[in-house]
Design an enzyme around this catalytic site. Structure first.
Site, PDB file in Angstrom:
ATOM      1  N   THR A  16      -2.689 -41.862   2.435  1.00  0.00           N
ATOM      2  CA  THR A  16      -2.502 -42.926   1.429  1.00  0.00           C
ATOM      3  C   THR A  16      -3.478 -42.822   0.261  1.00  0.00           C
ATOM      4  O   THR A  16      -3.390 -43.590  -0.685  1.00  0.00           O
ATOM      5  CB  THR A  16      -2.647 -44.311   2.073  1.00  0.00           C
ATOM      6  N   GLY A  17      -4.408 -41.864   0.322  1.00  0.00           N
ATOM      7  CA  GLY A  17      -5.344 -41.689  -0.786  1.00  0.00           C
ATOM      8  C   GLY A  17      -4.665 -41.056  -1.992  1.00  0.00           C
ATOM      9  O   GLY A  17      -3.516 -40.614  -1.930  1.00  0.00           O
ATOM     10  N   GLU A 207     -13.821 -11.791  -3.987  1.00  0.00           N
ATOM     11  CA  GLU A 207     -14.622 -12.027  -5.178  1.00  0.00           C
ATOM     12  C   GLU A 207     -16.075 -11.743  -4.853  1.00  0.00           C
ATOM     13  O   GLU A 207     -16.442 -11.557  -3.687  1.00  0.00           O
ATOM     14  CB  GLU A 207     -14.441 -13.463  -5.692  1.00  0.00           C
ATOM     15  N   HIS A 245     -17.034 -20.527  -7.353  1.00  0.00           N
ATOM     16  CA  HIS A 245     -17.172 -20.985  -5.981  1.00  0.00           C
ATOM     17  C   HIS A 245     -18.620 -20.952  -5.519  1.00  0.00           C
ATOM     18  O   HIS A 245     -19.385 -20.086  -5.892  1.00  0.00           O
ATOM     19  CB  HIS A 245     -16.355 -20.090  -5.037  1.00  0.00           C
TER      20      HIS A 245
END
Length: 286
Positions: A16-17, A207, A245
């Site tokens: 529900t967020g 990466e 990242h």
């Protein structure tokens, strides 16, 4: 296809967020088999026809489920992950910014429980034509026989789109997550693709930073017989540079694009100079 198939019965934690509700609609539109959601304090409600429960424990008393996707804010994500890991076979953690020590505990608990964890900080997993537990745009994927595993969400989309445009398709695509500590690693995913009769070749997108790709190269050399085509992002980044990242940090001369590419080539992996080359290499292979 791996992990996500016709037998996957899914729960959305945090349904529900804001993020959970938005992406649940998208997953349902892609015919993902979502049976229930959790939102503490909102048990008994429904979202898009999906029953909402207070906990996974309540759900498992009512129905058979075996997978979860987590859209819980970082401070509470560890508790949500532990709840899912204790009862389910597959847990996908979309949440970003989970503290490293929490991620370490999640990964350790998952190994102890024999649960497959994808993420955190992942775009998720998609098996084209079957469903997705994730946030990726579905229109770029096409059912096929190329498995994609990546540390970068954006590059996953780019490579998948080019593979589709080349007239090929994907068996399953997933992002292992861009954080320093994640659940399943490259080697574990590549082994699953190796065992999957529906996957003929694999694209591995790495990466800079860490040693996940070097470890994967060792594993490929000893265990993988199917063709693997790789690309390493961040080739021009200087030492100490962080590349988007948290996991993509170069330290001294370890974790550079050069060390990763050298290790992969030594393992017999074809390493693309640009992500756009992966599709054309795959066409030649297949």
């Amino acid at each position: 296809m791996i992990f996500l198939n016709e037998d996957t019965k899914c729960v959305v934690q945090g349904i529900t967020g804001k993020q959970g509700s938005f992406h649940t609609r998208s997953m349902l539109e892609y015919d993902t088999n979502i049976l229930a959601g959790t939102s503490p304090g909102k048990g008994g409600q429904e979202f898009e026809g999906i029953p909402v429960y207070n906990s996974i424990g309540e759900i498992t008393e009512q129905m058979d489920v075996n997978a979860s996707i987590i859209f819980i804010p970082a401070p509470f994500a560890k508790d949500a992950a532990f709840e899912a890991i204790s009862q389910l076979e597959l847990v996908v953690i979309i949440t970003e910014h989970i503290p490293v020590h929490d991620s370490m505990e999640i990964a350790q608990y998952a190994r102890r429980m024999g649960c497959k964890v994808i993420g955190p900080n992942t775009p998720g997993i998609i098996t084209p034509g079957v469903g997705k537990l994730g946030i990726m745009p579905t229109h770029i994927f096409n059912p096929g026989d190329i498995g994609i595993v990546s540390r970068s969400g954006t590059l996953t989309y780019e490579v998948a789109s080019q593979i589709t445009q080349a007239g090929l398709g994907q068996s399953t695509c997933l992002g292992i997550g861009g954080d320093p500590v994640v659940g399943m690693d490259f080697a574990e995913i590549l082994q699953k693709f190796e065992e999957d009769p529906g996957t003929k070749a694999m694209a591995m997108i790495g990466e800079i930073g860490g040693n996940a790709e070097e470890k994967a190269a060792e594993y490929i050399a000893e265990n993988i017989t199917k063709p693997v085509v790789a690309y390493i992002a961040g080739r021009t980044a200087p030492p100490g540079k962080r590349m988007g990242h948290a996991g993509a940090i170069i330290e001294s001369n370890a974790g550079t694009a050069e060390t990763k590419m050298k290790a992969l080539k030594a393992a017999g992996v074809e390493v693309a100079e640009q992500p756009s080359q992966i599709a054309s290499v795959m066409k030649d292979i297949l």
